[in-house]
Scaffold this motif. Structure first.
Motif, mmCIF file in Angstrom:
data_model
loop_
_atom_site.group_PDB
_atom_site.id
_atom_site.type_symbol
_atom_site.label_atom_id
_atom_site.label_comp_id
_atom_site.label_asym_id
_atom_site.label_seq_id
_atom_site.Cartn_x
_atom_site.Cartn_y
_atom_site.Cartn_z
ATOM 1 N N GLU A 163 -10.654 7.594 13.280
ATOM 2 C CA GLU A 163 -9.330 8.009 12.841
ATOM 3 C C GLU A 163 -9.335 8.159 11.330
ATOM 4 N N ALA A 164 -8.238 8.613 10.788
ATOM 5 C CA ALA A 164 -8.114 8.794 9.336
ATOM 6 C C ALA A 164 -8.243 7.447 8.623
ATOM 7 N N PRO A 165 -8.838 7.449 7.436
ATOM 8 C CA PRO A 165 -8.939 6.215 6.650
ATOM 9 C C PRO A 165 -7.545 5.684 6.318
ATOM 10 N N VAL A 166 -7.416 4.374 6.267
ATOM 11 C CA VAL A 166 -6.121 3.755 5.991
ATOM 12 C C VAL A 166 -6.158 2.986 4.677
ATOM 13 N N CYS A 167 -5.000 2.700 4.176
ATOM 14 C CA CYS A 167 -4.804 1.982 2.924
ATOM 15 C C CYS A 167 -5.479 0.612 2.965
ATOM 16 N N SER A 168 -6.044 0.213 1.821
ATOM 17 C CA SER A 168 -6.724 -1.086 1.707
ATOM 18 C C SER A 168 -5.775 -2.241 1.436
ATOM 19 N N ALA A 169 -4.501 -1.972 1.167
ATOM 20 C CA ALA A 169 -3.549 -3.049 0.907
ATOM 21 C C ALA A 169 -3.412 -3.923 2.151
ATOM 22 N N LYS A 170 -3.336 -5.220 1.922
ATOM 23 C CA LYS A 170 -3.255 -6.179 3.025
ATOM 24 C C LYS A 170 -2.103 -5.835 3.972
ATOM 25 N N GLY A 171 -2.438 -5.672 5.235
ATOM 26 C CA GLY A 171 -1.443 -5.420 6.272
ATOM 27 C C GLY A 171 -0.968 -3.978 6.384
ATOM 28 N N CYS A 172 -1.378 -3.117 5.477
ATOM 29 C CA CYS A 172 -0.925 -1.720 5.511
ATOM 30 C C CYS A 172 -1.841 -0.899 6.415
ATOM 31 N N ARG A 173 -1.266 -0.111 7.279
ATOM 32 C CA ARG A 173 -2.025 0.761 8.180
ATOM 33 C C ARG A 173 -1.690 2.229 7.928
ATOM 34 N N THR A 174 -1.063 2.506 6.794
ATOM 35 C CA THR A 174 -0.683 3.866 6.438
ATOM 36 C C THR A 174 -1.928 4.670 6.051
ATOM 37 N N PRO A 175 -1.989 5.935 6.441
ATOM 38 C CA PRO A 175 -3.150 6.747 6.053
ATOM 39 C C PRO A 175 -3.339 6.774 4.535
ATOM 40 N N ALA A 176 -4.585 6.704 4.111
ATOM 41 C CA ALA A 176 -4.926 6.722 2.686
ATOM 42 C C ALA A 176 -4.797 8.126 2.127
ATOM 43 N N VAL A 177 -4.347 8.201 0.880
ATOM 44 C CA VAL A 177 -4.231 9.450 0.157
ATOM 45 C C VAL A 177 -5.067 9.390 -1.125
ATOM 46 N N TRP A 178 -5.291 8.185 -1.636
ATOM 47 C CA TRP A 178 -5.968 7.958 -2.913
ATOM 48 C C TRP A 178 -7.232 7.138 -2.745
ATOM 49 N N VAL A 179 -8.208 7.382 -3.630
ATOM 50 C CA VAL A 179 -9.412 6.558 -3.731
ATOM 51 C C VAL A 179 -9.401 5.919 -5.111
#
Length: 79
Positions: free
Chosen positions: A10-26
């Motif tokens: 699946e699409a990469p997700v945010c690294s913030a603890k508990g966040c499962r939102t798709p990542a937009v930034w590296v």
């Protein structure tokens, strides 16, 4: 790319603890006491957490670059 990519491709997700939102930034970073200057580790961020994660790394002197996930992937494919 990162352990924040779901195992089912699946699409990469945010690294913030508990966040499962798709990542937009590296957020490219390194710890100069552990890594050579050219080494880059990455955290992924959604819009909501980009600033918070960037500040966390910047305060420690670890943050090297912030680019969109699209730019990062394009750069990786070219180089």
């Amino acid at each position: 790319m990162s352990d924040t990519t779901n195992a089912v491709n699946e699409a990469p997700v945010c690294s913030a603890k508990g966040c499962r939102t798709p990542a937009v930034w590296v957020l490219a970073w390194n710890n100069p006491t552990l890594h050579t200057p050219e080494r880059r580790k990455t955290w992924l961020a959604c819009e909501e957490h980009r600033e918070h994660l960037s500040q966390f790394l910047a305060v420690r002197g670890f943050l090297k670059d912030v680019v969109t996930l699209e730019q990062w992937e394009r750069s990786a494919a070219e180089g």
